[in-house]
Design a protein around this motif. Structure first.
Motif, PDB file in Angstrom:
ATOM      1  N   THR A  49       1.013  -0.955   0.075  1.00  0.00           N
ATOM      2  CA  THR A  49      -0.157  -0.072   0.412  1.00  0.00           C
ATOM      3  C   THR A  49       1.295   0.957  -0.096  1.00  0.00           C
ATOM      4  OG1 THR A  49      -0.274  -0.248   2.543  1.00  0.00           O
ATOM      5  CG2 THR A  49      -1.998  -0.841   0.876  1.00  0.00           C
ATOM      6  N   GLY A  53      -0.538   2.134  -4.649  1.00  0.00           N
ATOM      7  CA  GLY A  53      -1.411   1.566  -3.816  1.00  0.00           C
ATOM      8  C   GLY A  53      -2.172   2.520  -3.996  1.00  0.00           C
ATOM      9  N   CYS A  72      -2.966  -5.182   2.507  1.00  0.00           N
ATOM     10  CA  CYS A  72      -0.813  -5.465   3.495  1.00  0.00           C
ATOM     11  C   CYS A  72       0.015  -5.019   3.339  1.00  0.00           C
ATOM     12  CB  CYS A  72      -0.932  -7.092   2.549  1.00  0.00           C
ATOM     13  SG  CYS A  72       0.761  -7.901   3.477  1.00  0.00           S
ATOM     14  N   ASP A  74       4.542  -4.289   4.522  1.00  0.00           N
ATOM     15  CA  ASP A  74       5.058  -4.696   5.452  1.00  0.00           C
ATOM     16  C   ASP A  74       5.922  -3.913   6.670  1.00  0.00           C
ATOM     17  OD1 ASP A  74       6.702  -4.644   3.523  1.00  0.00           O
ATOM     18  OD2 ASP A  74       8.075  -6.475   4.463  1.00  0.00           O
ATOM     19  N   HIS A  78       3.082   3.033   6.586  1.00  0.00           N
ATOM     20  CA  HIS A  78       2.042   2.680   4.686  1.00  0.00           C
ATOM     21  C   HIS A  78       0.720   1.806   4.679  1.00  0.00           C
ATOM     22  CE1 HIS A  78       5.722   3.623   1.468  1.00  0.00           C
ATOM     23  NE2 HIS A  78       5.423   4.612   2.350  1.00  0.00           N
ATOM     24  N   THR A 111       3.529  -4.354  -4.890  1.00  0.00           N
ATOM     25  CA  THR A 111       5.071  -3.601  -4.292  1.00  0.00           C
ATOM     26  C   THR A 111       5.862  -3.891  -5.581  1.00  0.00           C
ATOM     27  OG1 THR A 111       4.844  -6.213  -5.010  1.00  0.00           O
ATOM     28  CG2 THR A 111       3.889  -6.072  -2.714  1.00  0.00           C
ATOM     29  N   PRO A 112       6.922  -3.192  -4.560  1.00  0.00           N
ATOM     30  CA  PRO A 112       8.264  -3.386  -5.538  1.00  0.00           C
ATOM     31  C   PRO A 112       8.297  -4.359  -6.363  1.00  0.00           C
ATOM     32  CG  PRO A 112       9.216  -2.500  -3.257  1.00  0.00           C
ATOM     33  CD  PRO A 112       7.221  -2.954  -3.024  1.00  0.00           C
ATOM     34  N   LYS A 134       3.246  -2.582 -13.326  1.00  0.00           N
ATOM     35  CA  LYS A 134       3.874  -3.416 -14.479  1.00  0.00           C
ATOM     36  C   LYS A 134       5.398  -3.048 -14.174  1.00  0.00           C
ATOM     37  CE  LYS A 134       6.108   0.107 -14.133  1.00  0.00           C
ATOM     38  NZ  LYS A 134       6.237   1.013 -13.600  1.00  0.00           N
ATOM     39  N   GLN A 162      -1.906   0.186 -18.243  1.00  0.00           N
ATOM     40  CA  GLN A 162      -2.422   1.244 -18.161  1.00  0.00           C
ATOM     41  C   GLN A 162      -3.108   1.542 -19.745  1.00  0.00           C
ATOM     42  OE1 GLN A 162      -0.451   1.996 -15.904  1.00  0.00           O
ATOM     43  NE2 GLN A 162       0.545   4.192 -16.060  1.00  0.00           N
ATOM     44  N   TRP A 212      13.495   1.536  -3.828  1.00  0.00           N
ATOM     45  CA  TRP A 212      14.201   0.123  -4.264  1.00  0.00           C
ATOM     46  C   TRP A 212      14.285   0.217  -5.368  1.00  0.00           C
ATOM     47  CZ3 TRP A 212      10.288  -0.918  -7.919  1.00  0.00           C
ATOM     48  CH2 TRP A 212       9.324   0.037  -7.933  1.00  0.00           C
ATOM     49  N   GLU A 225      10.919   0.212 -15.181  1.00  0.00           N
ATOM     50  CA  GLU A 225      10.231   1.042 -14.478  1.00  0.00           C
ATOM     51  C   GLU A 225       9.164   2.335 -15.335  1.00  0.00           C
ATOM     52  OE1 GLU A 225       9.327   0.607 -11.026  1.00  0.00           O
ATOM     53  OE2 GLU A 225      10.248  -1.133 -11.514  1.00  0.00           O
ATOM     54  N   VAL A 368       3.223   8.872  -9.891  1.00  0.00           N
ATOM     55  CA  VAL A 368       2.480   7.934  -8.791  1.00  0.00           C
ATOM     56  C   VAL A 368       1.811   7.638 -10.007  1.00  0.00           C
ATOM     57  CG1 VAL A 368       0.960   7.937  -7.342  1.00  0.00           C
ATOM     58  CG2 VAL A 368       3.266   8.945  -6.608  1.00  0.00           C
TER      59      VAL A 368
HETATM   60  N1  LIG Z   1       1.556   1.660 -14.069  1.00  0.00           N
HETATM   61  C1  LIG Z   1       1.914   3.107 -13.284  1.00  0.00           C
HETATM   62  O1  LIG Z   1       1.320   3.804 -13.875  1.00  0.00           O
HETATM   63  C2  LIG Z   1       2.680   2.769 -12.445  1.00  0.00           C
HETATM   64  C3  LIG Z   1       2.968   4.047 -11.593  1.00  0.00           C
HETATM   65  C4  LIG Z   1       3.991   4.050 -10.472  1.00  0.00           C
HETATM   66  C5  LIG Z   1       4.347   2.592  -9.961  1.00  0.00           C
HETATM   67  N2  LIG Z   1       4.007   1.882 -10.818  1.00  0.00           N
HETATM   68  C6  LIG Z   1       4.351   0.150  -9.387  1.00  0.00           C
HETATM   69  O2  LIG Z   1       4.103   0.184  -9.078  1.00  0.00           O
HETATM   70  C7  LIG Z   1       4.581  -0.677  -7.839  1.00  0.00           C
HETATM   71  C8  LIG Z   1       4.677   0.352  -6.594  1.00  0.00           C
HETATM   72  O3  LIG Z   1       5.436   0.830  -6.977  1.00  0.00           O
HETATM   73  P1  LIG Z   1       5.025   2.276  -5.647  1.00  0.00           P
HETATM   74  O4  LIG Z   1       5.446   3.276  -6.487  1.00  0.00           O
HETATM   75  O5  LIG Z   1       4.038   2.205  -5.387  1.00  0.00           O
HETATM   76  O6  LIG Z   1       6.673   1.814  -3.881  1.00  0.00           O
HETATM   77  P2  LIG Z   1       6.222   2.157  -2.891  1.00  0.00           P
HETATM   78  O7  LIG Z   1       7.684   1.898  -2.437  1.00  0.00           O
HETATM   79  O8  LIG Z   1       5.721   4.051  -2.994  1.00  0.00           O
HETATM   80  O9  LIG Z   1       4.658   0.934  -2.743  1.00  0.00           O
HETATM   81  C9  LIG Z   1       5.479  -0.102  -2.113  1.00  0.00           C
HETATM   82  C10 LIG Z   1       4.362  -0.534  -0.894  1.00  0.00           C
HETATM   83  O10 LIG Z   1       5.176  -2.185  -0.979  1.00  0.00           O
HETATM   84  C11 LIG Z   1       4.882  -2.591   0.635  1.00  0.00           C
HETATM   85  N3  LIG Z   1       6.029  -4.028   0.325  1.00  0.00           N
HETATM   86  C12 LIG Z   1       6.993  -3.744   0.736  1.00  0.00           C
HETATM   87  N4  LIG Z   1       7.697  -5.354   0.632  1.00  0.00           N
HETATM   88  C13 LIG Z   1       6.644  -5.876   0.291  1.00  0.00           C
HETATM   89  C14 LIG Z   1       5.983  -7.194   1.068  1.00  0.00           C
HETATM   90  N5  LIG Z   1       6.487  -8.101   1.196  1.00  0.00           N
HETATM   91  N6  LIG Z   1       5.099  -7.336   1.380  1.00  0.00           N
HETATM   92  C15 LIG Z   1       4.192  -6.469   1.708  1.00  0.00           C
HETATM   93  N7  LIG Z   1       4.396  -4.866   1.013  1.00  0.00           N
HETATM   94  C16 LIG Z   1       5.504  -4.987   0.877  1.00  0.00           C
HETATM   95  C17 LIG Z   1       6.626  -1.424   0.654  1.00  0.00           C
HETATM   96  O11 LIG Z   1       6.255  -1.097   2.460  1.00  0.00           O
HETATM   97  C18 LIG Z   1       5.422   0.197  -0.133  1.00  0.00           C
HETATM   98  O12 LIG Z   1       4.181   0.555   0.677  1.00  0.00           O
HETATM   99  C19 LIG Z   1       6.130  -0.676  -8.735  1.00  0.00           C
HETATM  100  O13 LIG Z   1       5.869  -1.876  -9.274  1.00  0.00           O
HETATM  101  C20 LIG Z   1       6.173   0.422  -9.680  1.00  0.00           C
HETATM  102  O14 LIG Z   1       6.384  -0.148 -10.904  1.00  0.00           O
HETATM  103  C21 LIG Z   1       3.193   1.481 -11.836  1.00  0.00           C
END
Ligand SMILES: NC(=O)c1ccc[n+]([C@@H]2O[C@H](COP(=O)([O-])OP(=O)(O)OC[C@H]3O[C@@H](n4cnc5c(N)ncnc54)[C@H](O)[C@@H]3O)[C@@H](O)[C@H]2O)c1
Lengths: 433, 298
Positions: A49, A53, A72, A74, A78, A111-112, A134, A162, A212, A225, A368
């Motif tokens: 989240t 998320g 969920c 960890d 967040h 998640t990452p 993705k 998307q 990450w 990314e 984002v």
């Molecule tokens: N489609 C798009 O346009 C777009 C835009 C932004 C991000 N994203 C993708 O979304 C994903 C997340 O990116 P973000 O910017 O939100 O990163 P972020 O770091 O803000 O969020 C990732 C979340 O995952 C959590 N996490 C990590 N390990 C975990 C585990 N083992 N269990 C549960 N939670 C866990 C982290 O604590 C964090 O809150 C990435 O894959 C990114 O490529 C896609």
């Protein structure tokens, strides 16, 4: 115009059938499909989240068919951020517990990157319907494993590409398939920003967790990314997959903070018909912003600004120039230019013709998510699929290859080699033409 | 920023041709008999005027008075500044005088039949205030603004002493001052929809204006039938010729939205305006019917 209007519009032109057969995955928003799920709920759990998320949550909150039953993360702060929106959702810090939860039908994985494959496969095996951001997976092998796992489980899987659900892109691709820009001879993609791509870290031991993206242990950097979003453009436009890939990457400017992913990359993807698709990203100059352009023998479509430009010279110049020439030469004759919109001119500054009315375009600056970029539509499609259990057609293969070619290009950069996607990674690909 | 060119190639008729982008299209101005200084001055003022109107009349700009009105006028009466109020009065007059087919609130019409009886807003002349009649009403002056701006620029040019010229808003709304130096009118050809640069119909403008409505070049059907709320999918072009660019603009939208049978009725209320339905066929031929007259083949 949103996707519903787009389809309604196609309907009025008697194109509904055509449009839907070209873009079958958009079917989930047809009247019929919406009727199908009316009153039903998709019970969803989100894993990860963080910022993306939360972005999805803000869209999901507006969808009547969604019940967020579990969250969920960890990383407690967040998880708490997200919990504010859903006070009744169950909270987990271990995603496996969420997957055991019988009240969850659909799982959103945000998640990452390094966790995408593992969590997606665990979720599919637990019988969940899955939306994963993705890129699809962290390595070529893992992407194939995820693909096969979905097939074995006969499950539902959507990857967060998307653009495949963005009406602007659908309309543009339709025009390309109809030959509006002639034969496709080039595909250019670029994504420029000027910032360090870092997120603020509350305390130093959280550096690698929060940032990450900057470490190859968790991410493949700009290719997975950013590039990933663009790499379907060529195959979508031409209906074929690249044959070979080459590229070069470097740690050019942001190289003092310990990161180990490139901050400048250039890649070339060559298709069997000889067409090159390029992707370039630099994050220390942002002048050109984001671009996705399909170049044809008779015109150009700029997918980002949603404009079409014609290469065909208007023989007589613009109407006003026809009148000017007449007066200069002391004659009066016909001029032809009036119509429902202006005609394109010969110069490179020729005004483009909008692909469709009332579009929102995105600059690619946000890390984002952008507005009106298909993110809402893809979520709607996922919600629909969670309820019906139907895997949308074709999109998974398109996303799969976008990931594979992003990873392959990254590999080419590291190995300083020209690479071909190994036969073992081939999955059935049905062009969307 | 405007692009301006001057030509003295024909010493008898020096001219200026200039263009700028505004109101989602390209505005072009051709003025005969102006020198550099006067031309630039005129162009600057014209551009400023169009931009002012764009700000006043746009519903896409969050900061515009119209946007404010759109977001508030269902909850409460909203006072409109003089010019905007006058515009809304004009729009309401046109709505009534087109059997409701010109309706700036068409975008949000509901299909419950209420639309055909009343417009989307009511006006209070004493307080210069506006109030929406239904929830969800939104005023979009897209089918009004270009014609209105065109008349404003035309008036401005006349006051500057320009007697011969053409003002073109995106090829779909055109106003002429005087006539071509080598003829009795400005010859404006309407392009054939199916054959690029081929002539579908010639319009002769002399101190008059024209407007065309139809499917956009990008293929969109963008005109809404206010009575049903859905997009009108007509393949013909509607051409209106007459004195005021604004009236032409309004009528071309209204007639495109209106069913064939109603068109002559609408036109009968507008003396000095002429409407034609132009059908461009795939084989390059054209059929042009003057509304209320018999068919002319070309
Ligand atoms: N489609 C798009 O346009 C777009 C835009 C932004 C991000 N994203 C993708 O979304 C994903 C997340 O990116 P973000 O910017 O939100 O990163 P972020 O770091 O803000 O969020 C990732 C979340 O995952 C959590 N996490 C990590 N390990 C975990 C585990 N083992 N269990 C549960 N939670 C866990 C982290 O604590 C964090 O809150 C990435 O894959 C990114 O490529 C896609």
């Amino acid at each position: 115009m949103n996707r519903k209007e787009f389809l309604a519009d196609c309907g009025k032109k008697g194109l509904a059938g055509v449009a839907l057969s070209l873009f079958p995955w958009l079917e989930s928003c047809s009247e019929k499909a919406q009727q199908e799920v009316k009153g039903e709920k998709a019970r969803i759990g989100m894993i990860g989240t963080g910022s993306r998320g939360l972005y999805h949550i803000k869209n999901l909150l507006r969808m009547p068919n969604v019940e967020m039953v579990a969250l969920c993360d960890d990383y407690r702060p967040h998880l708490e951020n997200a919990a504010q929106y859903y006070p009744n959702a169950k909270l987990y810090d271990d995603y496996r517990k969420l997957l055991e939860d019988k009240s969850v039908d659909g799982v959103i994985v945000t998640t990452p990157l390094y966790l995408h494959g593992r969590i997606t496969m665990d979720a599919l095996r637990a019988g969940k319907r899955v939306f994963c951001e993705k890129s699809m997976a962290f390595t070529l092998d893992e992407a194939l494993d995820v693909y096969n796992c979905r097939k074995e489980m006969n499950g539902v899987l959507l990857i967060g590409q998307q653009r495949l659900f963005d009406p602007k892109y659908a309309r543009a691709m339709q025009m390309i398939h109809e030959g509006k820009i002639g034969k496709v001879v080039g595909v250019r993609n670029y994504w420029y920003r000027n910032n360090d791509w870092r997120r603020e870290v509350p305390s130093p031991e959280l550096e690698r967790r929060i940032n990450w993206r900057l470490y190859s242990e968790y991410s493949r950097g700009l290719m997975t990314e950013l590039a990933c979003h663009h790499l379907q453009n060529g195959s979508w436009a031409m209906g074929m997959l690249p044959e070979k890939v080459m590229g070069s990457g470097s740690l050019l400017h942001w190289n003092k903070d310990g990161r180990d992913v490139y901050d400048a990359v250039s890649a070339i993807f060559t298709y069997p018909n000889g067409v090159n698709m390029t992707f370039e990203s630099i994050i220390s100059n942002k002048h050109f912003g984001m671009g996705e352009q399909i170049l044809g023998t008779e015109g150009t479509i700029d997918l980002v600004t949603c404009m079409r430009y014609t290469d065909e010279p208007a023989p007589k110049g613009s109407g006003m120039h026809q009148l000017v020439a007449q007066i200069e030469n002391g004659v009066m004759s016909n001029s032809v230019f009036a119509g429902t919109s202006w005609a394109a001119e010969t110069s490179s500054l020729a005004p483009g013709i909008p692909i469709m009315d009332n579009v929102t375009i995105s600059t690619g600056e946000s890390t984002v998510g952008a507005e009106a970029d298909g993110s809402i539509e893809i979520m709607e499609a996922f919600v629909h699929a969670v309820i019906t259990g139907k895997q949308p057609e074709k999109v998974l293969e398109e996303s799969y290859y976008a990931t594979q070619f992003a990873l392959l290009a990254d590999k080419a950069m590291h190995e300083n080699a020209i690479l071909t996607l190994d036969e073992k990674y081939r999955v059935p690909y049905e062009p969307m033409k | 920023m405007a692009e301006i060119t001057f030509s003295q190639k024909n010493p008898a008729y020096p001219l200026m041709c200039a263009s700028f982008r505004a109101m989602h299209t390209k505005v072009e101005l051709l003025a005969v008999g102006v020198d550099d200084e006067k031309g630039r001055d005129l162009m600057q003022r014209a551009e400023a005027e169009v931009r002012r109107l764009e700000r006043l009349l746009s519903c896409h700009d969050d900061a515009s008075p119209l946007s404010a009105l759109n977001s508030l006028a269902w909850e409460q009466s909203v006072e409109a500044e003089d010019e905007l109020y006058m515009v809304l009065e004009l729009c309401e007059t046109f709505r009534r005088a087109t059997y409701g087919y010109f309706d700036v609130t068409a975008m949000c019409s509901e299909t419950d039949g209420v639309m055909s009886l009343a417009g989307g807003y009511s006006l209070d002349a004493k307080h210069h205030s506006v109030r929406f009649c239904r929830k969800g009403v939104k005023i979009d002056l897209g089918g009004f603004a270009k014609g209105y701006a065109l008349d404003c620029i035309k008036r401005m040019s006349q006051q500057e002493g320009i007697t011969q010229g053409v003002i073109n808003f995106g090829n779909s709304s055109i106003a002429a001052l005087g006539h071509h130096p080598y003829g009795e009118w400005w010859p404006i050809g309407i392009e054939h929809r199916m054959v690029k640069s081929a002539l579908a119909q010639e319009v002769r403008l002399a101190d008059s204006a024209m407007s065309i409505s139809g499917r956009s070049e990008a293929g969109e059907y963008h005109i809404i039938d206010p009575h049903t709320g859905s997009r009108v999918a007509g393949e013909e072009l509607i051409l209106i010729e007459g004195r005021s660019a604004l009236v032409c603009e309004v009528l071309s939208t209204a007639l495109y939205a209106a069913p064939r049978a109603k068109r002559a009725d609408i036109m009968s209320q507008y003396d000095g305006y002429r409407a034609s339905e132009i059908v461009c066929r795939r084989d390059g031929t054209t059929e042009c019917r003057v509304v209320g007259a018999t068919v002319v083949e070309k």
